[in-house]
Design a protein around this motif. Structure first.
Motif, PDB file in Angstrom:
ATOM      1  N   SER A  22       0.834  -1.193   0.000  1.00 21.73           N
ATOM      2  CA  SER A  22       0.000   0.000   0.000  1.00 21.73           C
ATOM      3  C   SER A  22       0.876   1.252   0.000  1.00 21.73           C
ATOM      4  CB  SER A  22      -0.923  -0.009   1.226  1.00 21.73           C
ATOM      5  OG  SER A  22      -1.937   0.955   1.074  1.00 21.73           O
ATOM      6  N   ALA A  23       0.250   2.408   0.184  1.00 22.18           N
ATOM      7  CA  ALA A  23       0.993   3.672   0.229  1.00 22.18           C
ATOM      8  C   ALA A  23       1.454   3.923   1.654  1.00 22.18           C
ATOM      9  CB  ALA A  23       0.098   4.809  -0.254  1.00 22.18           C
ATOM     10  N   TYR A  66      11.146   4.261   4.366  1.00 24.25           N
ATOM     11  CA  TYR A  66      12.212   3.273   4.485  1.00 24.25           C
ATOM     12  C   TYR A  66      11.815   2.108   5.391  1.00 24.25           C
ATOM     13  CZ  TYR A  66      15.626   6.247   2.143  1.00 24.25           C
ATOM     14  OH  TYR A  66      16.303   6.985   1.209  1.00 24.25           O
ATOM     15  N   LEU A  67      10.814   2.314   6.242  1.00 23.77           N
ATOM     16  CA  LEU A  67      10.520   1.327   7.293  1.00 23.77           C
ATOM     17  C   LEU A  67       9.258   0.520   7.059  1.00 23.77           C
ATOM     18  CD1 LEU A  67      11.405   3.455  10.457  1.00 23.77           C
ATOM     19  CD2 LEU A  67      12.793   1.709   9.358  1.00 23.77           C
ATOM     20  N   ASP A  68       8.287   1.051   6.343  1.00 24.18           N
ATOM     21  CA  ASP A  68       7.045   0.283   6.159  1.00 24.18           C
ATOM     22  C   ASP A  68       6.390   0.640   4.826  1.00 24.18           C
ATOM     23  OD1 ASP A  68       4.661   2.202   6.408  1.00 24.18           O
ATOM     24  OD2 ASP A  68       5.668   2.677   8.286  1.00 24.18           O
ATOM     25  N   TYR A  69       5.425  -0.196   4.466  1.00 22.94           N
ATOM     26  CA  TYR A  69       4.651   0.044   3.244  1.00 22.94           C
ATOM     27  C   TYR A  69       3.221   0.462   3.574  1.00 22.94           C
ATOM     28  CZ  TYR A  69       8.292  -1.885   0.240  1.00 22.94           C
ATOM     29  OH  TYR A  69       9.463  -2.092  -0.450  1.00 22.94           O
ATOM     30  N   GLY A  70       3.007   0.972   4.771  1.00 23.51           N
ATOM     31  CA  GLY A  70       1.665   1.420   5.132  1.00 23.51           C
ATOM     32  C   GLY A  70       0.788   0.274   5.585  1.00 23.51           C
ATOM     33  N   ALA A  71      -0.373   0.628   6.080  1.00 27.51           N
ATOM     34  CA  ALA A  71      -1.341  -0.373   6.531  1.00 27.51           C
ATOM     35  C   ALA A  71      -1.955  -1.087   5.337  1.00 27.51           C
ATOM     36  CB  ALA A  71      -2.430   0.308   7.355  1.00 27.51           C
ATOM     37  N   TYR A  72      -2.475  -2.272   5.601  1.00 30.46           N
ATOM     38  CA  TYR A  72      -3.195  -3.075   4.603  1.00 30.46           C
ATOM     39  C   TYR A  72      -4.282  -2.202   3.962  1.00 30.46           C
ATOM     40  CZ  TYR A  72      -6.023  -7.190   3.156  1.00 30.46           C
ATOM     41  OH  TYR A  72      -6.751  -8.134   2.480  1.00 30.46           O
ATOM     42  N   LEU A 105       0.732   3.903  11.593  1.00 36.62           N
ATOM     43  CA  LEU A 105       0.233   2.626  12.125  1.00 36.62           C
ATOM     44  C   LEU A 105      -0.115   2.829  13.600  1.00 36.62           C
ATOM     45  CD1 LEU A 105       2.878   0.311  10.402  1.00 36.62           C
ATOM     46  CD2 LEU A 105       0.635   1.022   9.556  1.00 36.62           C
ATOM     47  N   GLY A 106      -1.132   3.670  13.839  1.00 34.62           N
ATOM     48  CA  GLY A 106      -1.476   4.110  15.181  1.00 34.62           C
ATOM     49  C   GLY A 106      -0.639   5.326  15.549  1.00 34.62           C
TER      50      GLY A 106
END
Length: 406
Positions: free
Chosen positions: A66-67, A267-273, A100-101
């Motif tokens: 995701s974004a 760099y750390l995540d691809y966002g929530a589902y 993410l929260g």
């Protein structure tokens, strides 16, 4: 292999774990624990939000990455919420990032802005990530009072004058977790003026914006003219829509700070589902009567807590907002400290609360009580505590270690 890792070494022991171990042991032994310790909402997420999630799962492309900063529709929905609720205009592309929260948002903002040795002003007591996010990023914490009054500004003045290097940021959290105290717009105006004068970043945690019990909705610091120049504010869907496990929150505010957070997150995540983001959009854009119902439920629980615990000999100040009460430990037990008192309540009354010292050393004379069980269970907890207190009155020497009781 060494276990003495640098960042882990900077973190204090997780005091809640001590209480959780006692709680788990009691449950394993068959005890029915009334758990008022965790701030974990027990209400259901709104039905229309769950339906939107189900409807979106399995649609083409929803299983892809995701974004990271949030899908455009979700950022537009958050901007619309801020305009509707606070009269604050945000550009969804420049001023809003989905997190993410709010906890993850805070931790990654700390990574984005903190150089080793940077000084951050955080309330004491406060929600742990407000301090530990910066500790993990290499920062140094200097405490300010949690009450939004003159002492808060005196502490900030002292910190600016005497800290080397001088502070880079101040953390705010109103309605406060854990103390439930609230701030008004005049306080925020003074904070923004102070921050601009002293070149401070303002980081505001507004996770409990919709959980208030009088006719005064908590304001946003971004309502202050010019606040956008120095401020980022974090909100969460966890409490507002009872979506804690969905891990959906937002950071909004200053364009440069939001860009820095977005870069770190990329760099750390691809966002929530994606289906969660779509459902969160439906929550923000859809009917809001679920919020009023949630608020009324917590208000009734708060009233039941204050009334029943008061009659049990455990006076609890009535919180104006949040899902927590911040209760002084009753005098006969205060010397033992909040961790031992919390363990004692589990062992002797089958009631779990959060020890105040887990939120900072200035919280050790208090426990945090979360209204995350229904009114009947809260009253049951009060009956258990009353029974224990009555017995402890004659057998206190068996309960409180003599060294602590002196």
């Amino acid at each position: 292999m060494t276990t003495d890792f640098h960042r882990i070494r900077r973190l204090p022991p997780y005091v809640f774990e001590q209480v959780n171990r006692v709680k788990a042991a009691a449950r394993n032994a068959g005890a029915d624990i009334v758990d008022l310790g965790m701030g974990n909402p027990d209400l259901d997420a709104p039905a229309h939000v769950i339906e939107k999630l189900k409807e979106t799962i399995g649609k083409p492309r929803t299983d892809r990455y995701s974004a990271s900063k949030g899908i455009p529709g979700l950022r537009r929905a958050q901007a619309a919420y801020y305009e509707r609720r606070f009269g604050v205009k945000l550009d969804p592309d420049k001023h809003v990032v989905a997190t993410l929260g709010s906890k993850e948002g805070f931790a990654n903002m700390a990574q984005a802005i903190t150089a080793p040795g940077d000084v951050i002003l955080t309330p004491n007591p406060s929600y742990p990530i407000h301090a530990f996010g910066f500790l993990m990023a290499g920062g140094v914490i200097r405490s300010v009072p949690v009450e939004p009054g003159p002492e808060f500004f005196h502490a900030m003045e002292r910190a600016v004058q005497h800290s080397i290097p001088k502070p880079i940021a101040v953390v705010l959290c109103y309605p406060s977790n854990p103390t439930a105290c609230v701030a008004d717009l005049e306080f925020y105006k003074d904070v923004v003026a102070f921050a601009k004068k002293n070149d401070l970043i303002v980081l505001s945690d507004l996770a409990y914006a919709e959980l208030y019990f009088d006719d005064t909705p908590p304001p946003s610091v971004l309502q202050v003219p010019g606040a956008m120049d120095v401020t980022v504010e974090f909100t969460s869907m966890s409490k507002t829509y009872s979506m804690a496990g969905w891990r959906m929150g937002f950071a909004v505010g200053n364009e440069r700070l939001i860009a820095a957070l977005s870069r770190v997150k990329s760099y750390l995540d691809y966002g929530a589902y994606t289906p969660i983001q779509v459902a969160a959009t439906a929550a923000l854009n859809g009917p809001q009567d679920c919020i009023a119902e949630m608020r009324e439920t917590y208000k009734k629980r708060r009233d039941a807590l204050v009334e029943s615990f008061g009659r049990a000999g455990f006076p609890v100040p009535s919180p104006r907002a949040s899902m927590f009460a911040w209760a002084p430990i009753p005098e006969p037990f205060r010397a033992m400290g909040s961790v031992e008192f919390a363990k004692l309540l589990i062992e002797k009354a089958d009631v779990a609360v959060a020890p105040g010292v887990g939120f900072g050393e200035h919280g050790d004379d208090f426990v945090r009580i979360a209204v995350v069980e229904n009114e009947q269970r809260i009253r049951q907890a009060a009956r258990n505590i009353r029974r224990f207190f009555e017995q402890a009155g004659t057998t206190l020497h068996n309960v409180v270690p003599l060294s602590a009781a002196r």
